[in-house]
Write an enzyme that holds these catalytic residues in place. Structure first.
Site, PDB file in Angstrom:
ATOM      1  CG  HIS A 156       6.123  -7.987  -5.723  1.00  0.00           C
ATOM      2  ND1 HIS A 156       5.765  -8.685  -5.213  1.00  0.00           N
ATOM      3  CD2 HIS A 156       5.411  -6.727  -5.643  1.00  0.00           C
ATOM      4  CE1 HIS A 156       4.571  -8.480  -4.137  1.00  0.00           C
ATOM      5  NE2 HIS A 156       4.447  -7.261  -4.830  1.00  0.00           N
ATOM      6  CD  GLU A 162       1.412  -3.390   5.522  1.00  0.00           C
ATOM      7  OE1 GLU A 162       2.325  -3.460   5.080  1.00  0.00           O
ATOM      8  OE2 GLU A 162       0.001  -3.724   5.371  1.00  0.00           O
ATOM      9  CG  ASP A 212       3.710  -1.304   2.820  1.00  0.00           C
ATOM     10  OD1 ASP A 212       4.732  -0.326   1.951  1.00  0.00           O
ATOM     11  OD2 ASP A 212       3.386  -2.179   2.899  1.00  0.00           O
ATOM     12  CB  CYS A 231       4.467 -11.378   7.248  1.00  0.00           C
ATOM     13  SG  CYS A 231       4.089  -9.936   7.270  1.00  0.00           S
TER      14      CYS A 231
HETATM   15  C1  PEP Z   1       5.442  -5.488   3.929  1.00  0.00           C
HETATM   16  O1  PEP Z   1       5.082  -4.763   3.821  1.00  0.00           O
HETATM   17  O2  PEP Z   1       6.249  -5.528   5.278  1.00  0.00           O
HETATM   18  C2  PEP Z   1       4.686  -6.726   3.971  1.00  0.00           C
HETATM   19  C3  PEP Z   1       5.494  -7.724   3.934  1.00  0.00           C
HETATM   20  O3  PEP Z   1       3.740  -6.655   2.336  1.00  0.00           O
HETATM   21  P1  PEP Z   1       4.136  -6.225   1.435  1.00  0.00           P
HETATM   22  O4  PEP Z   1       5.716  -5.797   0.703  1.00  0.00           O
HETATM   23  O5  PEP Z   1       3.725  -7.292   0.377  1.00  0.00           O
HETATM   24  O6  PEP Z   1       3.462  -4.993   0.775  1.00  0.00           O
HETATM   25 MG    MG Z   2       3.095  -3.827   3.373  1.00  0.00          MG
END
Ligand code: PEP
Ligand code: MG
Length: 579
Positions: free
Chosen positions: A193, A434, A458, A505
Site C-alpha cells: 500500500h 485474481e 494477486d 484493476c
Molecule cells: C489485485 O489483486 O490486483 C487488486 C487490485 O487488489 P489488491 O491490490 O487490493 O489486493
Molecule cells: Mg487483490
C-alpha cells in the site's frame, strides 16, 4: 562519507532528491507511574511545557495543511488545538498529579484513555470520530512529555527522502508530497500500500531495499524510482544534476496532465476506458482531474482500517454516495471489503495465520460474517440511487461463493424494498479475477456475473507462487510472465464470448510496458492509480488496434517475462514514446 547505493524494487517512477529522514515508530512506554510529593511541581511544569509544544506543533501542521490541502483539512488541526487547550483535560491530569501523586505521563495516559473511551463508546459516528481524535492528541502530548519525536509525517519540512520499514495508510495520510521528494522502504514490494500511495501522490519510490538501520538523518540522497535504486551521499555535482532531473520530471508530469481533456482512443478510433483506483472519497476527484472516466476499483477496506470500530451503514453510505455523485453517473465499481492477507484490522481481531494470503480473507470473511457483509451491501445499494455504482466481490475462487454472495445481496435488496429505500434494482455485479481457478475456468464464471475485473496483483502472486510482499523474491514477481498473459487472454475471451466488458484493476493496468499487449488482447477497461492515467493515455493515443494485436501475438510466442518486457520496451521506443 563515501557514496553508497541501495537496490530495491521500483515502487513509483521518477527521480527525487533530498535529505534522508528515517521514520521510526517508537512505541510509547510510560515507565515512571508514581512520584514523590517533592516532584509534584516539576511534573506539573513538564505537563504545561508539553501542552505548549503540542499546541505549537498543531498550529504549524494546521498552516501547512491549509496550504497543501485546503481549509477543511486544516480545520481538523484547529479542533485538535482546542481539545489540547481544553481546561477540563489538563485540570483532570493535574488533579491526578497533585492529589494521587501519579506521574505526569501516567496521568496523561489515564485521562486520555478515559476521555477517548467515553467518545468511542457512543453510537453517533461523528462522536466516535472525536474519540479517535483524542487518542491522536494524547499520543502527541505523551510523546512531547516523554521527549520522543512526534508520530506522523506532517511535521516534516524541507525536501525529504523518507525512509521507513513500511508505511501504513494512516501514515501516508499525513504525508505532504511537496516535502517528500522520494520514498524508500526496507520491506514490501510494488503492490504494497505504501507503493500504491506513492504512485497516487506521484512520489518516486523504491521498495524493499533491506535493512535501513545504518541510515543517518540529514544524509543527501537520490531516489531513482524507475530504476529501483537509491544513491546515498552522492557528490555535490551529482546531487545537483539529479535535482535538476527531478524538477524536469515533475514538469513533464504537469505537461502530461494537460491530456486529461483529450479522448482516450487509439489512432484508429477504438475507445479505451481509463478508470481510477481509489481508496478514499477525495481520491476520486484527483482521478477525475487526471482524466479518469470512471472508478474501476474503490478499495473499501480503508473504511474498516481507519477506526477501532466497524464502519456503520450510514458512514459507508455517505462515502460511497460522495464518490457516486462526484462521478456524475459514470461507473463506480465498489469492491466489497478485502481484508485479511496484508491488510490488518483493528476493529476485527483476526487471528494470526501461517498463510494469511491463502487464509481467512476478503469474500471468505464476508460470507462468514454476513452481518458485516449485509451492512456494506445495504450501504452500496443505497448509494446506487445517486450514480453509476456497481458491486464487485474480491477473492472469488468458486461459483458457490458468487451465488452465496448474491444471496446476501438479495436479502439486502429485500430489506431496502420493505423499508421503501431507493436503490438501483439493476445494479451490476462483477467479480475480481485474481485467483487462477477463475482465470482458468473463466467461461464457467462468465454467465454468473455482469463483468470481470482482472486483479493482476494477486493473480500474479498466486499463479507464480510469489509472495507480492516479499522483497527477497521481488525479481520473480513478473506480471508479464507468459503464464499470467495466457490467463488474462483466457479471461478476456470468455468474457467477450458472453458480450461482457472486461476490466483490469491490478497495477499491471497502469504499466506502460503492458498497455499495447493488453489492448491487443482486447481489454476494454484499464483501472489504475490516478497518476498513471496520463502516461497510459499517451500510449493509447499513439497506437492502432492492429499494431497492438501484432504486439500481443508476438508476446504470446515468447517464453520469458524478460523477453516480453524487452520486446514491449523496444516497440515503445521505436514509436518515440518515452517511459
Ligand atoms: C489485485 O489483486 O490486483 C487488486 C487490485 O487488489 P489488491 O491490490 O487490493 O489486493
Ligand atoms: Mg487483490
Amino acid at each position: 562519507m563515501t557514496q553508497e547505493k541501495l537496490v530495491g524494487i521500483s515502487g513509483a517512477r521518477g527521480v527525487g532528491a533530498g535529505t534522508v529522514y528515517v521514520y521510526k515508530q517508537e512505541a510509547i512506554v510510560v515507565n515512571k507511574t508514581t512520584i514523590e510529593a517533592s516532584e509534584v511541581d516539576s511534573e506539573v511544569a513538564a505537563l504545561e511545557r508539553a501542552v505548549e509544544t503540542t499546541v505549537t506543533q498543531l498550529q504549524a501542521i494546521k498552516e501547512r495543511a491549509r496550504e497543501t490541502m485546503g481549509d477543511a483539512e486544516a480545520a481538523i488541526f484547529e479542533a485538535h488545538t482546542l481539545i489540547v487547550q481544553d481546561p477540563s483535560l489538563s485540570e483532570g491530569i493535574k488533579t491526578l498529579i497533585t492529589s494521587a501523586h501519579v506521574s505526569a505521563a501516567a496521568a496523561t495516559e489515564q485521562q486520555i484513555n478515559t476521555f477517548a473511551d467515553m467518545f468511542l463508546a457512543m453510537d453517533d459516528p461523528y462522536m466516535r470520530e472525536r474519540g479517535a481524535d483524542i487518542k491522536d492528541i494524547g499520543d502527541r502530548l505523551l510523546r512531547n512529555l516523554l521527549g520522543m519525536s512526534p508520530r506522523g509525517l506532517a511535521h516534516l519540512t524541507g525536501e525529504v527522502i523518507l525512509v521507513a520499514d513500511d508505511l501504513t495508510p494512516s501514515d501516508t495520510a499525513s504525508l505532504d508530497k511537496n516535502v517528500v521528494q522520494g520514498l524508500v522502504t526496507s520491506s514490501g514490494g510494488p503492490t504494497s500500500h505504501a507503493a500504491i500511495m506513492a504512485r497516487t501522490l506521484e512520489i518516486p519510490a523504491v521498495m524493499g531495499v533491506g535493512p535501513i538501520d545504518g541510515l543517518v538523518n540529514g544524509t543527501k540522497a537520490v531516489v531513482r524510482g524507475t530504476e529501483g535504486e537509491v544513491l546515498l551521499a552522492p557528490s555535490e555535482a551529482e546531487f545537483e544534476a539529479y535535482a535538476a532531473e527531478a524538477k524536469a520530471y515533475r514538469e513533464h508530469l504537469q505537461e502530461l496532465k494537460q491530456s486529461a481533456e483529450l479522448p482516450s482512443e487509439t489512432k484508429d478510433g477504438k475507445k479505451v476506458l481509463l478508470f481510477g483506483n481509489v481508496g478514499k472519497a477525495q481520491d476520486a476527484s484527483h482521478a477525475c482531474h487526471l482524466g479518469a472516466e470512471g472508478i474501476g476499483l474503490f478499495r473499501t477496506e480503508f473504511l474498516y482500517m481507519k477506526n477501532d470500530a466497524l464502519p456503520t451503514e450510514d458512514e459507508q453510505f455517505e462515502v460511497y454516495k460522495k464518490v457516486a455523485e462526484r462521478l456524475h453517473g459514470n461507473p463506480v465499481i465498489i469492491r466489497t471489503m478485502d481484508i485479511g492477507g496484508d491488510k490488518e484490522l483493528k476493529c476485527l481481531q483476526l487471528p494470526k495465520e501461517l498463510n494469511p494470503f491463502l487464509g481467512y480473507r476478503a469474500i471468505r470473511i464476508s460470507l462468514d460474517r454476513t452481518d458485516i457483509f449485509k451492512t456494506q451491501l445495504r450501504a452500496i445499494l443505497r448509494a446506487s440511487a445517486f450514480g453509476g455504482v456497481q458491486i464487485m466481490y474480491p477473492m472469488i475462487a468458486s461459483i458457490e461463493e458468487v451465488k452465496a454472495a448474491n444471496a446476501v445481496l438479495e436479502q439486502a435488496k429485500e430489506e431496502l424494498r420493505a423499508e421503501g429505500i431507493a436503490f438501483n434494482e439493476d445494479i451490476e455485479v462483477g467479480i475480481m479475477v485474481e485467483i487462477p481457478s477463475v482465470a482458468v475456468s473463466a467461461d464457467l464464471f462468465a454467465p454468473h456475473v455482469d463483468f470481470f475485473s482482472i486483479g493482476t496483483n494477486d493473480l500474479c502472486q498466486y499463479t507464480l507462487a510469489v509472495d507480492r510482499m516479499n522483497e527477497k523474491i521481488g525479481n520473480l514477481y513478473q506480471p508479464l510472465h507468459p503464464s499470467v498473459l495466457r490467463l488474462i487472454k483466457n479471461t478476456i475471451e470468455a468474457s467477450h464470448n458472453v458480450k461482457h466488458i472486461t476490466g483490469m484493476c491490478g497495477e499491471m493496468a497502469g504499466d506502460p510496458l503492458a498497455t499495447m499487449i493488453l489492448i491487443g488482447l482486447g481489454l476494454d477497461e484499464f483501472s489504475m492509480s490516478a497518476s498513471s492515467i496520463p502516461v497510459i493515455k499517451e500510449i493509447v493515443r499513439h497506437v492502432t488496434v492492429a499494431e497492438c494485436e501484432e504486439v500481443a501475438n508476438n508476446a504470446l510466442t515468447m517464453s520469458t517475462a524478460k523477453e516480453i518486457s524487452d520486446y514491449a520496451r523496444s516497440v515503445l521506443e521505436a514509436k518515440g514514446i518515452n517511459l
